[in-house]
Design a protein around this motif. Structure first.
Motif, PDB file in Angstrom:
ATOM      1  N   GLY A  68       0.815  -1.207   0.000  1.00  0.00           N
ATOM      2  CA  GLY A  68       0.000   0.000   0.000  1.00  0.00           C
ATOM      3  C   GLY A  68       0.852   1.262   0.000  1.00  0.00           C
ATOM      4  N   ARG A  69       1.892   1.268   0.821  1.00  0.00           N
ATOM      5  CA  ARG A  69       2.797   2.431   0.829  1.00  0.00           C
ATOM      6  C   ARG A  69       3.500   2.570  -0.518  1.00  0.00           C
ATOM      7  NH1 ARG A  69       4.100   0.877   6.284  1.00  0.00           N
ATOM      8  NH2 ARG A  69       5.938  -0.194   5.498  1.00  0.00           N
ATOM      9  N   ARG A  70       3.874   1.447  -1.112  1.00  0.00           N
ATOM     10  CA  ARG A  70       4.574   1.464  -2.407  1.00  0.00           C
ATOM     11  C   ARG A  70       3.725   2.125  -3.494  1.00  0.00           C
ATOM     12  NH1 ARG A  70       8.573  -2.080  -4.649  1.00  0.00           N
ATOM     13  NH2 ARG A  70       8.435  -3.411  -2.804  1.00  0.00           N
ATOM     14  N   VAL A  71       2.408   1.840  -3.477  1.00  0.00           N
ATOM     15  CA  VAL A  71       1.537   2.327  -4.561  1.00  0.00           C
ATOM     16  C   VAL A  71       0.620   3.476  -4.143  1.00  0.00           C
ATOM     17  CG1 VAL A  71       1.594   0.115  -5.763  1.00  0.00           C
ATOM     18  CG2 VAL A  71      -0.279   0.583  -4.169  1.00  0.00           C
ATOM     19  N   GLY A  72       0.695   3.898  -2.877  1.00  0.00           N
ATOM     20  CA  GLY A  72      -0.118   5.021  -2.421  1.00  0.00           C
ATOM     21  C   GLY A  72      -1.541   4.646  -2.044  1.00  0.00           C
TER      22      GLY A  72
END
Length: 84
Positions: free
Chosen positions: A29-33
């Motif tokens: 989730g952090r990787r793709v926002g």
């Protein structure tokens, strides 16, 4: 055959991609926002992505959208029939 139609297909492919990166749902989730709950919902086929979201996601991951939409049950060496 993946259940849930296209959302189920995208979910299976997204999960395989995430696990291939070695990410938890939160890390991915952090990787793709995205929030981790959105990652889980998409993976389970409970959340639908519009085409713009698929496009942005794939751009962030550096993959072709076809990778998310492909039949996850097809073996990579099988030739796929042409799209109609």
């Amino acid at each position: 055959m993946v259940e849930g139609g296209l959302p189920g297909r995208v979910g299976v492919n997204l999960r395989r991609l995430r696990l291939g990166l070695g990410d938890t749902q939160e890390q991915f989730g952090r990787r793709v926002g995205w929030h981790r709950t959105l990652v889980g919902g998409v993976e389970r086929g409970e959340r639908n992505l519009n085409l713009r979201s698929v496009e942005r996601l794939c751009a962030r991951l550096g993959i072709d959208p076809v990778e998310l939409l492909a039949d996850p049950d097809a073996r990579p060496d099988e030739e796929q029939p042409p799209a109609r």
